[in-house]
Design a protein around this motif. Structure first.
Motif, PDB file in Angstrom:
ATOM      1  N   GLY A 120      -0.941  14.201   5.039  1.00 22.54           N
ATOM      2  CA  GLY A 120      -2.320  13.760   4.790  1.00 22.54           C
ATOM      3  C   GLY A 120      -2.514  13.280   3.367  1.00 22.54           C
ATOM      4  N   THR A 121      -1.866  13.973   2.431  1.00 22.98           N
ATOM      5  CA  THR A 121      -1.951  13.582   1.016  1.00 22.98           C
ATOM      6  C   THR A 121      -1.296  12.220   0.801  1.00 22.98           C
ATOM      7  OG1 THR A 121      -1.998  15.888   0.321  1.00 22.98           O
ATOM      8  CG2 THR A 121      -1.355  14.266  -1.343  1.00 22.98           C
ATOM      9  N   LEU A 122      -0.128  12.007   1.418  1.00 21.39           N
ATOM     10  CA  LEU A 122       0.527  10.696   1.298  1.00 21.39           C
ATOM     11  C   LEU A 122      -0.340   9.591   1.897  1.00 21.39           C
ATOM     12  CD1 LEU A 122       4.288  11.395   2.086  1.00 21.39           C
ATOM     13  CD2 LEU A 122       3.263  10.816  -0.116  1.00 21.39           C
ATOM     14  N   ALA A 123      -0.961   9.874   3.032  1.00 18.36           N
ATOM     15  CA  ALA A 123      -1.846   8.881   3.658  1.00 18.36           C
ATOM     16  C   ALA A 123      -3.047   8.594   2.769  1.00 18.36           C
ATOM     17  CB  ALA A 123      -2.298   9.368   5.034  1.00 18.36           C
ATOM     18  N   ALA A 124      -3.605   9.639   2.129  1.00 18.13           N
ATOM     19  CA  ALA A 124      -4.741   9.444   1.216  1.00 18.13           C
ATOM     20  C   ALA A 124      -4.324   8.606   0.013  1.00 18.13           C
ATOM     21  CB  ALA A 124      -5.296  10.794   0.773  1.00 18.13           C
ATOM     22  N   PHE A 125      -3.118   8.843  -0.488  1.00 19.41           N
ATOM     23  CA  PHE A 125      -2.590   8.063  -1.608  1.00 19.41           C
ATOM     24  C   PHE A 125      -2.487   6.589  -1.214  1.00 19.41           C
ATOM     25  CE2 PHE A 125       1.198   6.314  -3.788  1.00 19.41           C
ATOM     26  CZ  PHE A 125       0.743   6.382  -5.105  1.00 19.41           C
ATOM     27  N   GLU A 126      -1.952   6.331  -0.025  1.00 18.10           N
ATOM     28  CA  GLU A 126      -1.841   4.951   0.445  1.00 18.10           C
ATOM     29  C   GLU A 126      -3.214   4.308   0.586  1.00 18.10           C
ATOM     30  OE1 GLU A 126      -0.002   2.258   4.065  1.00 18.10           O
ATOM     31  OE2 GLU A 126      -0.402   4.368   4.415  1.00 18.10           O
ATOM     32  N   ARG A 127      -4.165   5.030   1.161  1.00 15.63           N
ATOM     33  CA  ARG A 127      -5.526   4.489   1.308  1.00 15.63           C
ATOM     34  C   ARG A 127      -6.136   4.170  -0.060  1.00 15.63           C
ATOM     35  NH1 ARG A 127      -5.715   8.452   5.155  1.00 15.63           N
ATOM     36  NH2 ARG A 127      -6.905   9.853   3.820  1.00 15.63           N
ATOM     37  N   ALA A 128      -5.891   5.030  -1.052  1.00 20.63           N
ATOM     38  CA  ALA A 128      -6.416   4.787  -2.395  1.00 20.63           C
ATOM     39  C   ALA A 128      -5.810   3.522  -2.998  1.00 20.63           C
ATOM     40  CB  ALA A 128      -6.159   5.996  -3.297  1.00 20.63           C
ATOM     41  N   LEU A 129      -4.538   3.289  -2.741  1.00 25.47           N
ATOM     42  CA  LEU A 129      -3.912   2.057  -3.221  1.00 25.47           C
ATOM     43  C   LEU A 129      -4.534   0.837  -2.563  1.00 25.47           C
ATOM     44  CD1 LEU A 129      -0.138   3.061  -3.311  1.00 25.47           C
ATOM     45  CD2 LEU A 129      -1.655   2.706  -5.265  1.00 25.47           C
ATOM     46  N   VAL A 130      -4.773   0.929  -1.262  1.00 28.48           N
ATOM     47  CA  VAL A 130      -5.406  -0.184  -0.536  1.00 28.48           C
ATOM     48  C   VAL A 130      -6.813  -0.405  -1.071  1.00 28.48           C
ATOM     49  CG1 VAL A 130      -6.287  -0.939   1.713  1.00 28.48           C
ATOM     50  CG2 VAL A 130      -4.005   0.072   1.539  1.00 28.48           C
TER      51      VAL A 130
END
Length: 141
Positions: A120-130
């Motif tokens: 979930g943290t990795l997915a949140a990181f990716e969303r923040a980059l987007v």
């Protein structure tokens, strides 16, 4: 994170694949096909978040190299199913499977809840980059 990405980039490409000069754009496509199995061009495009035409071009390149093959979908002849050729599957598995094996080893000691938190943290990181790409002037804490 930069060390992890740097290490992943240094994975040795098997000898039989070196002549093909595979680009990073090919790796995600190959990883999806390796780990999730054959799929249609539109499904690959959705996963890669690119246009189906872009995937068709990449598949065409890799098909000419003998890395991928296209076959008509038995259930719907209008669809084409893309898969890794038997001749290249072992080399691609040996290459890209290194990352999968490392993830399995790293995640094995975690509980289900810890794995969910991590992914979930990795997915949140990716969303923040987007989000940052889409709104570069936004202020972030």
């Amino acid at each position: 994170m930069p060390r992890v990405v740097g290490r992943a980039k240094r994975l040795t490409v098997p000898e039989e694949l070196r002549a093909y000069a595979l680009a990073p754009r090919h790796l995600s496509l190959l990883a999806y096909l390796l780990f999730d199995g054959p799929m249609a061009v539109n499904e690959i495009a959705a996963r890669l978040e690119v246009a189906p035409a872009t995937v068709s071009l990449m598949v065409g390149e890799l098909d000419k190299m003998g890395i991928l093959e296209r076959t008509p979908d038995a259930a719907d002849r209008r669809r084409t199913i893309v898969s890794i050729t038997d001749a290249r599957r072992d080399a691609i598995t040996a290459w890209l499977g290194q990352g999968a094996a490392a993830w399995r080893k790293a995640l094995a000691p975690l509980t289900d809840a810890e794995r969910a938190l991590f992914t979930g943290t990795l997915a949140a990181f990716e969303r923040a980059l987007v989000d940052r790409e889409e709104n570069p002037s936004a202020e972030y804490p």
